[in-house]
Motif scaffolding. Structure first.
Motif, short mmCIF file in Angstrom:
data_model
loop_
_atom_site.label_atom_id
_atom_site.label_comp_id
_atom_site.label_asym_id
_atom_site.label_seq_id
_atom_site.Cartn_x
_atom_site.Cartn_y
_atom_site.Cartn_z
N LYS A 1 -6.90 20.51 21.61
CA LYS A 1 -5.89 21.22 20.81
C LYS A 1 -4.46 20.90 21.25
CE LYS A 1 -9.18 24.99 20.11
NZ LYS A 1 -9.50 26.39 20.43
N THR A 2 -4.31 20.44 22.46
CA THR A 2 -2.98 20.15 22.98
C THR A 2 -2.55 18.73 22.65
OG1 THR A 2 -1.60 20.11 24.98
CG2 THR A 2 -3.88 19.40 25.22
N ILE A 3 -1.23 18.53 22.54
CA ILE A 3 -0.71 17.17 22.40
C ILE A 3 0.08 16.79 23.65
CG2 ILE A 3 -0.67 17.19 19.88
CD1 ILE A 3 2.36 17.82 20.07
N LYS A 4 -0.02 17.62 24.69
CA LYS A 4 0.63 17.32 25.97
C LYS A 4 -0.30 16.47 26.82
CE LYS A 4 2.40 20.85 28.06
NZ LYS A 4 2.53 22.23 28.58
N ARG A 5 0.26 15.52 27.53
CA ARG A 5 -0.56 14.62 28.35
C ARG A 5 -0.90 15.22 29.70
NH1 ARG A 5 1.44 8.42 27.23
NH2 ARG A 5 1.91 8.69 25.03
N SER A 6 -0.29 16.35 30.04
CA SER A 6 -0.54 16.97 31.34
C SER A 6 -1.42 18.21 31.17
CB SER A 6 0.78 17.35 32.01
OG SER A 6 1.50 18.26 31.18
N GLY A 7 -2.11 18.57 32.25
CA GLY A 7 -2.91 19.78 32.25
C GLY A 7 -4.37 19.59 31.91
N LEU A 8 -4.77 18.38 31.55
CA LEU A 8 -6.15 18.14 31.15
C LEU A 8 -7.05 17.73 32.31
CD1 LEU A 8 -5.54 16.26 27.76
CD2 LEU A 8 -6.52 18.54 28.04
N GLY A 9 -6.45 17.39 33.45
CA GLY A 9 -7.24 16.93 34.58
C GLY A 9 -8.26 17.95 35.07
N VAL A 10 -7.92 19.22 34.96
CA VAL A 10 -8.83 20.27 35.41
C VAL A 10 -10.08 20.33 34.54
CG1 VAL A 10 -7.78 22.11 34.01
CG2 VAL A 10 -8.93 22.69 36.16
N ASN A 11 -10.00 19.80 33.32
CA ASN A 11 -11.15 19.81 32.40
C ASN A 11 -11.85 18.46 32.30
OD1 ASN A 11 -8.88 21.74 30.68
ND2 ASN A 11 -10.78 22.64 31.44
N LEU A 12 -11.44 17.50 33.13
CA LEU A 12 -12.10 16.20 33.15
C LEU A 12 -13.58 16.37 33.48
CD1 LEU A 12 -11.83 13.05 33.11
CD2 LEU A 12 -11.41 13.21 35.58
N PHE A 13 -14.46 15.78 32.67
CA PHE A 13 -15.92 15.90 32.84
C PHE A 13 -16.36 17.37 32.91
CE2 PHE A 13 -15.00 11.70 34.87
CZ PHE A 13 -15.61 10.91 33.91
N ASP A 14 -15.72 18.21 32.11
CA ASP A 14 -15.90 19.66 32.19
C ASP A 14 -17.35 20.10 32.17
OD1 ASP A 14 -14.10 22.30 31.85
OD2 ASP A 14 -15.92 22.54 30.64
N GLU A 15 -18.15 19.56 31.26
CA GLU A 15 -19.52 20.05 31.10
C GLU A 15 -20.44 19.59 32.22
OE1 GLU A 15 -20.66 19.05 27.13
OE2 GLU A 15 -19.24 20.47 26.24
N MET A 16 -20.05 18.57 32.96
CA MET A 16 -20.82 18.14 34.13
C MET A 16 -20.27 18.77 35.41
SD MET A 16 -21.68 14.11 33.50
CE MET A 16 -20.00 13.56 33.20
N ARG A 17 -18.99 19.12 35.37
CA ARG A 17 -18.29 19.57 36.57
C ARG A 17 -18.43 21.07 36.82
NH1 ARG A 17 -12.05 18.07 36.58
NH2 ARG A 17 -11.36 19.03 38.52
N TYR A 18 -18.64 21.83 35.73
CA TYR A 18 -18.72 23.30 35.84
C TYR A 18 -19.98 23.82 35.15
CZ TYR A 18 -13.72 22.49 36.63
OH TYR A 18 -12.52 22.01 37.09
N ASP A 19 -20.49 24.97 35.64
CA ASP A 19 -21.60 25.61 34.95
C ASP A 19 -21.05 26.52 33.85
OD1 ASP A 19 -20.73 28.01 36.12
OD2 ASP A 19 -22.23 27.95 37.72
N ARG A 20 -21.92 27.24 33.16
CA ARG A 20 -21.48 28.05 32.02
C ARG A 20 -20.59 29.22 32.42
NH1 ARG A 20 -26.68 28.31 27.87
NH2 ARG A 20 -26.80 26.05 27.50
N GLN A 21 -20.62 29.58 33.68
CA GLN A 21 -19.76 30.65 34.17
C GLN A 21 -18.42 30.12 34.70
OE1 GLN A 21 -23.26 30.63 35.02
NE2 GLN A 21 -23.34 31.92 33.17
N GLY A 22 -18.23 28.81 34.61
CA GLY A 22 -16.99 28.21 35.07
C GLY A 22 -16.96 27.89 36.54
N ASN A 23 -18.10 27.99 37.21
CA ASN A 23 -18.18 27.65 38.63
C ASN A 23 -18.44 26.16 38.81
OD1 ASN A 23 -18.05 30.47 39.46
ND2 ASN A 23 -20.14 30.61 38.63
#
Length: 201
Positions: free
Chosen positions: A31-53
């Motif tokens: 949804k964002t058009i900013k190039r910053s701030g997306l690093g925390v969501n890199l590989f999100d579905e492999m990196r975090y469980d459904r509770q965000g851990n």
């Protein structure tokens, strides 16, 4: 755009094939058009469980690879949709180089436009680099774009090919806007002449 000349850093091993852009940055983060701030969501579905851990055994969650600047992966990296958010997320995390046997064309070209060096090497050479990356934080890989070489922590050197124009742009930090601005004087001269010749425009 940041210049890329040489890089010595930790390489994270990700021996998966067909890593697509939805794996790199899932659709809900587009949804964002900013190039910053997306690093925390890199590989999100492999990196975090459904509770965000954090998933403890995912490579970028391991202490040895939290500061990785190089990613070594399998064939067809960056396949799937053409979302430019994928290289944005990779760069924002801190990764400046991705090494794989092959890349999806659009993703490959988007990397250069966002300050990332994608390196395609034969699988047997990537396998050597993958094993080197598996050594962890004490094994640092070196990449020299000018010389077009990758050096393992043991001193083994591999050469890679890169388009000369893309190399020039990356080494000089030039994205599409930067390339245009290099011609600013010529553009101003043309516009001045055009205004005199066609004042009604």
């Amino acid at each position: 755009m940041d210049k890329f000349n040489t890089l010595t850093g930790i390489a994270a091993p990700m021996p998966l094939v067909n890593i697509d852009t939805d794996m790199i940055i899932p659709k809900q983060f587009l949804k964002t058009i900013k190039r910053s701030g997306l690093g925390v969501n890199l590989f999100d579905e492999m990196r975090y469980d459904r509770q965000g851990n954090e998933v403890a055994d995912f490579v970028l969650n391991k202490d040895a690879y939290r500061e990785a600047e190089i990613l070594v992966a399998g064939e067809n990296f960056g396949c799937g949709s053409s979302r430019e958010h994928a290289p944005w997320a990779i760069k924002d995390f801190g990764i400046r180089c991705v090494i794989a046997p092959s890349f999806a064309d659009i993703f490959y070209n988007n990397c250069f436009k966002n300050g990332i060096l994608p390196v395609a090497l034969p699988k047997e050479q990537v396998d050597v680099l993958m094993k080197d990356a598996e050594k962890g934080a004490n094994a640092r890989m070196s990449i020299d774009l000018e010389a077009q070489t990758i050096t393992t922590s043991d001193g083994e050197v591999f050469s890679f090919e890169v388009d000369s124009f893309k190399k020039h742009c990356l080494m000089n930090g030039l994205d599409d806007i930067g390339l245009t601005m290099e011609k600013a004087a010529a553009i101003d001269t043309f516009e001045g002449s055009a205004s005199q010749a066609r004042p009604w425009v």
